[in-house]
Scaffold this motif. Structure first.
Motif, PDB file in Angstrom:
ATOM      1  N   LEU A   1      29.395  51.118  76.978  1.00 48.66           N
ATOM      2  CA  LEU A   1      30.306  51.823  77.870  1.00 48.66           C
ATOM      3  C   LEU A   1      31.000  52.922  77.078  1.00 48.66           C
ATOM      4  CD1 LEU A   1      31.870  52.041  80.558  1.00 48.66           C
ATOM      5  CD2 LEU A   1      33.495  50.392  79.600  1.00 48.66           C
ATOM      6  N   ARG A   2      30.929  54.155  77.592  1.00 49.31           N
ATOM      7  CA  ARG A   2      31.615  55.272  76.937  1.00 49.31           C
ATOM      8  C   ARG A   2      33.062  55.274  77.398  1.00 49.31           C
ATOM      9  NH1 ARG A   2      32.511  61.095  77.828  1.00 49.31           N
ATOM     10  NH2 ARG A   2      32.583  62.061  75.773  1.00 49.31           N
TER      11      ARG A   2
ATOM     12  N   ARG B   1      28.940  58.896  81.705  1.00 46.26           N
ATOM     13  CA  ARG B   1      28.909  59.711  80.483  1.00 46.26           C
ATOM     14  C   ARG B   1      29.048  61.204  80.755  1.00 46.26           C
ATOM     15  NH1 ARG B   1      27.441  57.048  76.142  1.00 46.26           N
ATOM     16  NH2 ARG B   1      26.753  54.931  76.338  1.00 46.26           N
ATOM     17  N   ARG B   2      29.993  61.581  81.628  1.00 49.97           N
ATOM     18  CA  ARG B   2      30.158  62.989  81.981  1.00 49.97           C
ATOM     19  C   ARG B   2      31.564  63.527  81.755  1.00 49.97           C
ATOM     20  NH1 ARG B   2      25.383  62.975  81.589  1.00 49.97           N
ATOM     21  NH2 ARG B   2      23.898  63.100  83.266  1.00 49.97           N
ATOM     22  N   LEU B   3      32.546  62.679  81.470  1.00 52.06           N
ATOM     23  CA  LEU B   3      33.910  63.168  81.273  1.00 52.06           C
ATOM     24  C   LEU B   3      33.999  64.005  79.991  1.00 52.06           C
ATOM     25  CD1 LEU B   3      36.048  60.034  82.208  1.00 52.06           C
ATOM     26  CD2 LEU B   3      35.715  62.114  83.535  1.00 52.06           C
ATOM     27  N   PRO B   4      34.819  65.055  80.007  1.00 52.54           N
ATOM     28  CA  PRO B   4      34.936  65.898  78.821  1.00 52.54           C
ATOM     29  C   PRO B   4      35.754  65.218  77.722  1.00 52.54           C
ATOM     30  CG  PRO B   4      36.451  66.643  80.493  1.00 52.54           C
ATOM     31  CD  PRO B   4      35.629  65.547  81.113  1.00 52.54           C
ATOM     32  N   GLY B   5      35.549  65.663  76.509  1.00 51.36           N
ATOM     33  CA  GLY B   5      36.329  65.168  75.379  1.00 51.36           C
ATOM     34  C   GLY B   5      35.542  64.236  74.495  1.00 51.36           C
ATOM     35  N   ARG B   6      36.197  63.876  73.411  1.00 49.77           N
ATOM     36  CA  ARG B   6      35.586  62.965  72.447  1.00 49.77           C
ATOM     37  C   ARG B   6      35.473  61.584  73.069  1.00 49.77           C
ATOM     38  NH1 ARG B   6      34.645  62.944  67.171  1.00 49.77           N
ATOM     39  NH2 ARG B   6      34.643  60.944  66.099  1.00 49.77           N
ATOM     40  N   GLY B   7      34.354  60.962  72.882  1.00 49.74           N
ATOM     41  CA  GLY B   7      34.127  59.639  73.442  1.00 49.74           C
ATOM     42  C   GLY B   7      33.827  58.618  72.365  1.00 49.74           C
ATOM     43  N   ALA B   8      33.982  57.361  72.711  1.00 45.73           N
ATOM     44  CA  ALA B   8      33.631  56.246  71.837  1.00 45.73           C
ATOM     45  C   ALA B   8      32.893  55.232  72.701  1.00 45.73           C
ATOM     46  CB  ALA B   8      34.884  55.627  71.237  1.00 45.73           C
ATOM     47  N   ASN B   9      32.065  54.431  72.076  1.00 47.40           N
ATOM     48  CA  ASN B   9      31.259  53.455  72.807  1.00 47.40           C
ATOM     49  C   ASN B   9      31.620  52.035  72.412  1.00 47.40           C
ATOM     50  OD1 ASN B   9      29.470  55.318  74.203  1.00 47.40           O
ATOM     51  ND2 ASN B   9      28.664  55.797  72.189  1.00 47.40           N
ATOM     52  N   MET B  10      31.562  51.143  73.395  1.00 45.59           N
ATOM     53  CA  MET B  10      31.746  49.714  73.129  1.00 45.59           C
ATOM     54  C   MET B  10      30.974  48.923  74.175  1.00 45.59           C
ATOM     55  SD  MET B  10      35.500  48.604  74.418  1.00 45.59           S
ATOM     56  CE  MET B  10      35.502  47.713  75.948  1.00 45.59           C
ATOM     57  N   HIS B  11      30.744  47.660  73.885  1.00 47.50           N
ATOM     58  CA  HIS B  11      30.094  46.790  74.861  1.00 47.50           C
ATOM     59  C   HIS B  11      31.049  46.570  76.030  1.00 47.50           C
ATOM     60  CE1 HIS B  11      27.816  45.674  71.184  1.00 47.50           C
ATOM     61  NE2 HIS B  11      26.815  45.704  72.062  1.00 47.50           N
ATOM     62  N   PRO B  12      30.555  46.570  77.270  1.00 47.57           N
ATOM     63  CA  PRO B  12      31.424  46.340  78.429  1.00 47.57           C
ATOM     64  C   PRO B  12      31.741  44.853  78.591  1.00 47.57           C
ATOM     65  CG  PRO B  12      29.192  46.728  79.157  1.00 47.57           C
ATOM     66  CD  PRO B  12      29.204  46.909  77.659  1.00 47.57           C
ATOM     67  N   ASP B  13      32.358  44.290  77.583  1.00 47.58           N
ATOM     68  CA  ASP B  13      32.603  42.860  77.493  1.00 47.58           C
ATOM     69  C   ASP B  13      34.079  42.626  77.170  1.00 47.58           C
ATOM     70  OD1 ASP B  13      32.100  40.086  77.070  1.00 47.58           O
ATOM     71  OD2 ASP B  13      31.852  40.450  74.931  1.00 47.58           O
ATOM     72  N   PRO B  14      34.749  41.700  77.835  1.00 48.63           N
ATOM     73  CA  PRO B  14      36.165  41.458  77.554  1.00 48.63           C
ATOM     74  C   PRO B  14      36.440  41.070  76.102  1.00 48.63           C
ATOM     75  CG  PRO B  14      35.547  40.365  79.591  1.00 48.63           C
ATOM     76  CD  PRO B  14      34.283  40.899  78.969  1.00 48.63           C
ATOM     77  N   ALA B  15      35.527  40.318  75.487  1.00 45.53           N
ATOM     78  CA  ALA B  15      35.734  39.915  74.093  1.00 45.53           C
ATOM     79  C   ALA B  15      35.671  41.120  73.153  1.00 45.53           C
ATOM     80  CB  ALA B  15      34.695  38.875  73.694  1.00 45.53           C
TER      81      ALA B  15
ATOM     82  N   ALA C   1      41.148  49.926  67.056  1.00 47.08           N
ATOM     83  CA  ALA C   1      39.970  50.762  66.851  1.00 47.08           C
ATOM     84  C   ALA C   1      39.942  51.991  67.749  1.00 47.08           C
ATOM     85  CB  ALA C   1      38.700  49.938  67.061  1.00 47.08           C
ATOM     86  N   PHE C   2      40.608  51.955  68.897  1.00 46.14           N
ATOM     87  CA  PHE C   2      40.554  53.086  69.832  1.00 46.14           C
ATOM     88  C   PHE C   2      41.162  54.342  69.229  1.00 46.14           C
ATOM     89  CE2 PHE C   2      40.474  49.458  72.839  1.00 46.14           C
ATOM     90  CZ  PHE C   2      39.242  49.719  73.415  1.00 46.14           C
ATOM     91  N   GLY C   3      42.296  54.218  68.599  1.00 48.65           N
ATOM     92  CA  GLY C   3      42.955  55.372  67.994  1.00 48.65           C
ATOM     93  C   GLY C   3      42.111  56.018  66.917  1.00 48.65           C
ATOM     94  N   ARG C   4      41.500  55.202  66.087  1.00 47.87           N
ATOM     95  CA  ARG C   4      40.650  55.743  65.008  1.00 47.87           C
ATOM     96  C   ARG C   4      39.376  56.373  65.556  1.00 47.87           C
ATOM     97  NH1 ARG C   4      42.093  50.880  62.789  1.00 47.87           N
ATOM     98  NH2 ARG C   4      40.052  49.996  63.174  1.00 47.87           N
ATOM     99  N   ALA C   5      38.726  55.696  66.475  1.00 47.96           N
ATOM    100  CA  ALA C   5      37.447  56.190  66.999  1.00 47.96           C
ATOM    101  C   ALA C   5      37.619  57.471  67.800  1.00 47.96           C
ATOM    102  CB  ALA C   5      36.782  55.121  67.858  1.00 47.96           C
ATOM    103  N   LEU C   6      38.716  57.560  68.548  1.00 50.01           N
ATOM    104  CA  LEU C   6      38.937  58.734  69.393  1.00 50.01           C
ATOM    105  C   LEU C   6      39.798  59.795  68.708  1.00 50.01           C
ATOM    106  CD1 LEU C   6      39.519  56.809  72.722  1.00 50.01           C
ATOM    107  CD2 LEU C   6      37.502  58.130  72.071  1.00 50.01           C
ATOM    108  N   ARG C   7      40.245  59.493  67.491  1.00 53.57           N
ATOM    109  CA  ARG C   7      41.071  60.412  66.692  1.00 53.57           C
ATOM    110  C   ARG C   7      42.328  60.838  67.427  1.00 53.57           C
ATOM    111  NH1 ARG C   7      36.293  64.110  64.039  1.00 53.57           N
ATOM    112  NH2 ARG C   7      35.250  62.382  63.016  1.00 53.57           N
TER     113      ARG C   7
END
Length: 93
Positions: free
Chosen positions: A13-14, A33-47, A57-63
């Protein structure tokens, strides 16, 4: 991003961060996968989501810096959240 395991992009999931104008950010799922801006990916899983929040991790990955609202992303992954918008820690115990 959360579990740090590799997978094909079609299985991930982006996520993008949308600024609120006051220095805070809201995480939005981008399944097509069409929204503008820097994206990060993760599994669409609650865990995986809970692990990414715990590791910040979100802050680092998305800067991005500042307050990050995880509410919309938690809804999309069906992760239980507390009133503060953070994942419910009691579920992880």
């Amino acid at each position: 991003m959360g579990c740090r395991k590799r997978a094909p992009a079609s299985e991930l999931l982006r996520i993008v961060a949308v600024g609120d104008g006051a220095g805070g950010f809201s995480l939005r799922p981008d399944p097509i996968r069409r929204l503008p801006g820097r994206g990060a990916n993760m599994h669409p899983d609650p865990a995986c989501f809970a692990q990414a929040v715990r590791r910040r991790a979100f802050g680092r990955a998305l800067r991005i810096t500042g307050v990050i609202d995880h509410g919309a992303l938690a809804e999309h992954t069906d992760a239980p959240t507390s009133t503060s918008g953070q994942p419910d820690r009691a579920r992880d115990r």
